[in-house]
Design a protein around this motif. Structure first.
Motif, PDB file in Angstrom:
ATOM      1  N   ILE A 103       2.220  -1.535  -6.454  1.00 24.13           N
ATOM      2  CA  ILE A 103       1.206  -1.027  -5.524  1.00 24.13           C
ATOM      3  C   ILE A 103      -0.178  -1.191  -6.144  1.00 24.13           C
ATOM      4  O   ILE A 103      -0.399  -0.822  -7.302  1.00 24.13           O
ATOM      5  CB  ILE A 103       1.460   0.460  -5.204  1.00 24.13           C
ATOM      6  CG1 ILE A 103       2.769   0.639  -4.434  1.00 24.13           C
ATOM      7  CG2 ILE A 103       0.281   1.067  -4.444  1.00 24.13           C
ATOM      8  CD1 ILE A 103       2.743   0.098  -3.038  1.00 24.13           C
ATOM      9  N   GLU A 104      -1.118  -1.704  -5.361  1.00 22.20           N
ATOM     10  CA  GLU A 104      -2.483  -1.889  -5.841  1.00 22.20           C
ATOM     11  C   GLU A 104      -3.483  -0.962  -5.165  1.00 22.20           C
ATOM     12  O   GLU A 104      -4.591  -0.783  -5.665  1.00 22.20           O
ATOM     13  CB  GLU A 104      -2.909  -3.349  -5.636  1.00 22.20           C
ATOM     14  CG  GLU A 104      -2.079  -4.347  -6.446  1.00 22.20           C
ATOM     15  CD  GLU A 104      -2.520  -5.777  -6.235  1.00 22.20           C
ATOM     16  OE1 GLU A 104      -3.350  -6.021  -5.327  1.00 22.20           O
ATOM     17  OE2 GLU A 104      -2.039  -6.646  -6.964  1.00 22.20           O
ATOM     18  N   THR A 105      -3.086  -0.378  -4.025  1.00 25.33           N
ATOM     19  CA  THR A 105      -3.995   0.502  -3.275  1.00 25.33           C
ATOM     20  C   THR A 105      -3.218   1.711  -2.785  1.00 25.33           C
ATOM     21  O   THR A 105      -2.091   1.581  -2.300  1.00 25.33           O
ATOM     22  CB  THR A 105      -4.599  -0.233  -2.063  1.00 25.33           C
ATOM     23  OG1 THR A 105      -5.270  -1.412  -2.505  1.00 25.33           O
ATOM     24  CG2 THR A 105      -5.591   0.665  -1.333  1.00 25.33           C
ATOM     25  N   ALA A 131       4.534  -1.052   3.521  1.00 29.26           N
ATOM     26  CA  ALA A 131       3.958   0.185   2.995  1.00 29.26           C
ATOM     27  C   ALA A 131       5.052   1.149   2.585  1.00 29.26           C
ATOM     28  O   ALA A 131       6.197   1.066   3.038  1.00 29.26           O
ATOM     29  CB  ALA A 131       3.061   0.841   4.043  1.00 29.26           C
ATOM     30  N   VAL A 132       4.692   2.080   1.698  1.00 26.09           N
ATOM     31  CA  VAL A 132       5.557   3.194   1.347  1.00 26.09           C
ATOM     32  C   VAL A 132       4.760   4.474   1.556  1.00 26.09           C
ATOM     33  O   VAL A 132       3.601   4.566   1.146  1.00 26.09           O
ATOM     34  CB  VAL A 132       6.082   3.079  -0.103  1.00 26.09           C
ATOM     35  CG1 VAL A 132       4.946   2.919  -1.109  1.00 26.09           C
ATOM     36  CG2 VAL A 132       6.931   4.298  -0.464  1.00 26.09           C
ATOM     37  N   LEU A 133       5.361   5.450   2.230  1.00 25.76           N
ATOM     38  CA  LEU A 133       4.687   6.710   2.535  1.00 25.76           C
ATOM     39  C   LEU A 133       5.431   7.871   1.906  1.00 25.76           C
ATOM     40  O   LEU A 133       6.661   7.966   2.012  1.00 25.76           O
ATOM     41  CB  LEU A 133       4.604   6.933   4.042  1.00 25.76           C
ATOM     42  CG  LEU A 133       3.658   6.031   4.836  1.00 25.76           C
ATOM     43  CD1 LEU A 133       4.322   4.714   5.183  1.00 25.76           C
ATOM     44  CD2 LEU A 133       3.209   6.724   6.127  1.00 25.76           C
ATOM     45  N   MET A 134       4.686   8.720   1.232  1.00 22.98           N
ATOM     46  CA  MET A 134       5.217   9.994   0.757  1.00 22.98           C
ATOM     47  C   MET A 134       4.947  11.045   1.824  1.00 22.98           C
ATOM     48  O   MET A 134       3.794  11.407   2.065  1.00 22.98           O
ATOM     49  CB  MET A 134       4.530  10.416  -0.542  1.00 22.98           C
ATOM     50  CG  MET A 134       4.990   9.708  -1.784  1.00 22.98           C
ATOM     51  SD  MET A 134       4.086  10.324  -3.241  1.00 22.98           S
ATOM     52  CE  MET A 134       4.592  12.063  -3.249  1.00 22.98           C
ATOM     53  N   VAL A 135       6.003  11.524   2.466  1.00 24.31           N
ATOM     54  CA  VAL A 135       5.852  12.577   3.469  1.00 24.31           C
ATOM     55  C   VAL A 135       6.096  13.903   2.760  1.00 24.31           C
ATOM     56  O   VAL A 135       7.228  14.329   2.566  1.00 24.31           O
ATOM     57  CB  VAL A 135       6.825  12.374   4.642  1.00 24.31           C
ATOM     58  CG1 VAL A 135       6.602  13.449   5.706  1.00 24.31           C
ATOM     59  CG2 VAL A 135       6.658  10.986   5.241  1.00 24.31           C
ATOM     60  N   VAL A 171       0.846  -1.187   0.000  1.00 23.91           N
ATOM     61  CA  VAL A 171       0.000   0.000   0.000  1.00 23.91           C
ATOM     62  C   VAL A 171       0.885   1.241   0.000  1.00 23.91           C
ATOM     63  O   VAL A 171       1.988   1.232   0.563  1.00 23.91           O
ATOM     64  CB  VAL A 171      -0.959   0.004   1.210  1.00 23.91           C
ATOM     65  CG1 VAL A 171      -0.189   0.052   2.518  1.00 23.91           C
ATOM     66  CG2 VAL A 171      -1.950   1.156   1.144  1.00 23.91           C
ATOM     67  N   ALA A 172       0.419   2.308  -0.655  1.00 23.08           N
ATOM     68  CA  ALA A 172       1.103   3.600  -0.628  1.00 23.08           C
ATOM     69  C   ALA A 172       0.209   4.615   0.076  1.00 23.08           C
ATOM     70  O   ALA A 172      -1.023   4.570  -0.048  1.00 23.08           O
ATOM     71  CB  ALA A 172       1.426   4.071  -2.042  1.00 23.08           C
TER      72      ALA A 172
END
Length: 319
Positions: free
Chosen positions: A118-120, A88-92, A34-35
């Motif tokens: 990533i699918e979601t 998960a990967v997060l864009m801060v 998830v992203a």
């Protein structure tokens, strides 16, 4: 090099970025499920990622990533296990069109997520409340958008289609995933008693910025059906859906848009007021970026609780 040639290289640029990241990521983090895009003042979502395994990269170190200039957006990509479970990967922080980036640069990270598998994706933002029933601090689950810039041709899919990402003419009538929206509401029900904050569902209007909207513009957008207004998210959602990624988006109402008309200079009542009084009348409800950031800090816990709960529920259902 022509604009068309530049746009045709997006797939190759995304592949370069993927190669850079995969050569540095520890093996448990190579395949995030998830992203999450953290909007203004909402970078605290990254704190829900466990400390190990974890990897962080400044946007300035990542090939082809846009550089940020806005206070409150730190600009880093964080990989880890959300709540110790979900890769998960997060864009801060995110890039904005008003910073001078092209619409392709603004949405480039979404294309990278596509090639990661990533699918979601969950997107969060700070927004102005157009709906009079909304209060500062309320959270809005987005179910549709108004993209006037896109209708006028400032569109992230303009130019030759790149089939590696998606089809030429993607539908957007189903852009905001219904199952994910139901999950957000269900997660909120179990937590609503712990906060005075309210959860709504509504429509987001994208504007280019960086100036906040005039009163007349706010009334127009509200009459068109928008409940909140902001300067991000929609271009990212368009690209995510083009890439076949499921989308959930949450707006935090950080200020209430002023819908009342501007006071008229020929109003005799105002002629007896001094300059300070007139200034106070005109600045009532005026938005400013510092207040947006502070409202984001105050709501960070509730927002991260909600996103984390939905992601964990999704993970449990798939496991």
């Amino acid at each position: 090099m022509s604009q068309l040639q530049t746009e045709a290289s997006l797939f190759d640029k995304a592949k370069d970025t993927i190669e850079f990241l995969k050569s540095r990521l520890p093996s448990p983090l190579l395949a995030p499920r998830v992203a999450i895009v953290c909007g203004s003042g909402l970078g605290g979502l990254a704190d829900t990622v466990h400390s190990s395994p974890k990897a962080e990269y400044d946007y300035s170190d990542i090939p082809h990533f846009p550089q940020l200039t806005v206070t409150g957006h730190s600009g880093k990509l964080v990989f880890g296990l959300l709540a110790g479970k979900v890769p998960a990967v997060l864009m801060v922080g995110r890039a904005h069109f008003y910073e001078g980036h092209s619409i392709d640069q603004v949405t480039f990270p979404i294309r990278v997520f596509k090639l990661m598998g990533i699918e979601t994706i969950f997107l969060t933002n700070a927004a102005g409340g157009l709906n009079p029933e909304y209060a500062v601090g309320d959270i809005v689950v987005l179910n549709d958008h108004i993209f006037l810039a896109g209708l006028a041709g400032i569109h992230p899919l303009r130019g030759p289609n790149e089939p590696e990402f998606g089809v030429r003419f993607p539908a957007l009538s189903d852009a905001y995933d219904l199952e994910l929206r139901c999950s957000v509401h269900n997660a909120w029900k179990s937590k609503a008693s712990e906060t005075s904050r309210r959860l709504h569902e509504g429509v987001y209007a994208f504007v280019g910025g960086p100036s906040y909207e005039t009163r007349a513009e706010c009334r127009m957008l509200h009459l068109l059906g928008a409940d909140v207004v902001g300067m991000s998210t929609v271009p990212e959602i368009v690209v995510a859906r083009h890439c076949g990624i499921r989308v959930a988006a949450l707006s935090l109402v950080t200020n209430k848009a002023v819908l009342s008309p501007v006071p008229r200079g020929d109003d005799s009542f105002l002629h007896t007021r001094d300059a300070d009084e007139l200034g106070a009348i005109m600045t009532e409800g005026k938005a400013n970026h510092e207040e947006v950031i502070e409202a984001g800090r105050a709501a960070a816990f509730d927002m991260q609780m909600l996103v984390q709960a939905v992601v964990l529920n999704m993970w449990a259902a798939e496991s």
